[in-house]
Design a protein around this motif. Structure first.
Motif, PDB file in Angstrom:
ATOM      1  N   ALA A   7       0.847  -1.259  -0.005  1.00  0.00           N
ATOM      2  CA  ALA A   7      -0.014   0.066   0.045  1.00  0.00           C
ATOM      3  C   ALA A   7       0.935   1.242  -0.083  1.00  0.00           C
ATOM      4  N   SER A   8       2.112   1.119   0.483  1.00  0.00           N
ATOM      5  CA  SER A   8       3.112   2.156   0.465  1.00  0.00           C
ATOM      6  C   SER A   8       4.605   1.704  -0.039  1.00  0.00           C
ATOM      7  N   THR A 143      -6.567   4.454   0.470  1.00  0.00           N
ATOM      8  CA  THR A 143      -6.849   4.737  -0.848  1.00  0.00           C
ATOM      9  C   THR A 143      -6.409   3.639  -1.932  1.00  0.00           C
ATOM     10  N   HIS A 144      -5.546   2.883  -1.596  1.00  0.00           N
ATOM     11  CA  HIS A 144      -5.108   1.256  -2.370  1.00  0.00           C
ATOM     12  C   HIS A 144      -6.241   0.604  -2.620  1.00  0.00           C
ATOM     13  N   LEU A 145      -7.021   0.342  -1.374  1.00  0.00           N
ATOM     14  CA  LEU A 145      -8.162  -0.459  -1.641  1.00  0.00           C
ATOM     15  C   LEU A 145      -9.247  -0.106  -2.519  1.00  0.00           C
ATOM     16  N   LEU A 148      -8.414  -0.465  -6.113  1.00  0.00           N
ATOM     17  CA  LEU A 148      -8.667  -2.155  -6.493  1.00  0.00           C
ATOM     18  C   LEU A 148     -10.176  -2.569  -6.618  1.00  0.00           C
ATOM     19  N   GLY A 149     -11.137  -1.603  -6.304  1.00  0.00           N
ATOM     20  CA  GLY A 149     -12.393  -1.930  -6.573  1.00  0.00           C
ATOM     21  C   GLY A 149     -12.932  -3.296  -6.285  1.00  0.00           C
ATOM     22  N   ALA A 150     -13.588  -3.776  -7.255  1.00  0.00           N
ATOM     23  CA  ALA A 150     -14.278  -5.261  -6.957  1.00  0.00           C
ATOM     24  C   ALA A 150     -13.049  -6.276  -6.376  1.00  0.00           C
ATOM     25  N   LEU A 151     -11.829  -6.150  -6.887  1.00  0.00           N
ATOM     26  CA  LEU A 151     -10.767  -7.217  -6.840  1.00  0.00           C
ATOM     27  C   LEU A 151     -10.499  -7.028  -5.115  1.00  0.00           C
ATOM     28  N   GLU A 174      -9.211  -5.374  11.406  1.00  0.00           N
ATOM     29  CA  GLU A 174     -10.603  -4.793  11.449  1.00  0.00           C
ATOM     30  C   GLU A 174     -11.101  -3.537  10.797  1.00  0.00           C
ATOM     31  N   HIS A 175     -10.114  -2.642  10.819  1.00  0.00           N
ATOM     32  CA  HIS A 175     -10.513  -1.258  10.235  1.00  0.00           C
ATOM     33  C   HIS A 175     -10.622  -1.472   8.801  1.00  0.00           C
ATOM     34  N   LEU A 176      -9.638  -2.197   8.094  1.00  0.00           N
ATOM     35  CA  LEU A 176      -9.781  -2.185   6.547  1.00  0.00           C
ATOM     36  C   LEU A 176     -10.737  -3.108   6.227  1.00  0.00           C
ATOM     37  N   GLY A 177     -11.211  -3.963   7.009  1.00  0.00           N
ATOM     38  CA  GLY A 177     -12.183  -4.859   6.716  1.00  0.00           C
ATOM     39  C   GLY A 177     -11.664  -6.022   5.803  1.00  0.00           C
TER      40      GLY A 177
END
Length: 228
Positions: A7-8, A143-145, A148-151, A174-177
């Protein structure tokens, strides 16, 4: 195809991708996701091996004969498709990745700046996202997620940091799911391998996390040996 993406920058995504390839016993291809400025062959100590790189495929059009292409790539000992200078058009990248993925499992090192590429979003079975534990890095992950959209439904989390802070990786997941695979601490064995100009070894923290990825991805790994 298993995609490893940070992500970074600077989280060690390329090193983990090389370790995953080294821990798997499946016949696979290790691929640079940054087709113009990557360097996964350097990470695994194959930069001096002869063979085709992404720039050599710039004139290719149409489907690829994957077995022939794999046979012409540098070996580390598995085939490695690395970047070096200018890369091919997106349509060529799509055909190459499709062909290689159909012939054998692909482990792909995807730098954050390379998203989105149609080739990377069409065929992954698993995306392993490396996320640092600092607040700015968590924002990068959000932001990265989004990109990624549906991926996102195929993403699993590996957290990064010097040690495993108690409960922190779980709170980030948990925060990012996202499902948490493991936490990857700094690994002095990786530093020693880099100093020797060799690939990530089969011991230490990085190899242990790579074994988890191999197991989840179904690449027929040697997890016990890797984590020894």
């Amino acid at each position: 195809m298993v995609v490893l993406s940070g992500a970074s920058g600077g989280l060690g995504t390329s090193t983990l991708a090389g370790a995953v390839a080294g821990c798997a016993c499946a016949d696979l291809t290790l691929v640079d996701g940054d087709v113009r400025a990557g360097g996964i062959d350097v990470t695994v100590g194959a930069e001096h091996e002869p063979g085709l790189r992404w720039p050599d495929l710039a004139r290719h059009e149409g489907p690829v004969v994957a077995d022939q292409l794999r046979g012409r790539l540098p070996a580390a000992p598995w085939p490695v498709l690395a970047a070096r200078g200018a890369g091919p058009a997106e349509s060529t990248v799509v055909e190459v990745v499709r062909g290689l993925s159909a012939a054998a499992p692909v482990v792909l090192d995807l730098p954050v700046r390379s998203l989105p590429e149609r080739a990377w979003t069409e065929v992954p079975d698993l995306v392993v996202l490396l996320v640092g534990l600092r607040p700015r890095w968590l924002r990068d992950a959000e932001t990265h997620l989004d990109r990624l959209g549906a991926l996102r439904q195929r993403v699993a989390l590996v957290t990064r940091g010097p040690l495993r802070p108690r409960g922190a990786p779980e709170r980030v997941a948990e925060h990012l799911g996202l499902p948490l695979l493991e936490h990857l601490p700094d690994d002095p064995q990786v530093v020693r391998a880099e100093a020797r100009g060799g690939p990530p070894g089969r011991r230490g923290a990085c190899a242990g996390v790579a074994g988890v990825v191999v197991e989840v991805a179904g690449l027929g790994g040697r997890r016990g040996r890797a984590a020894a």
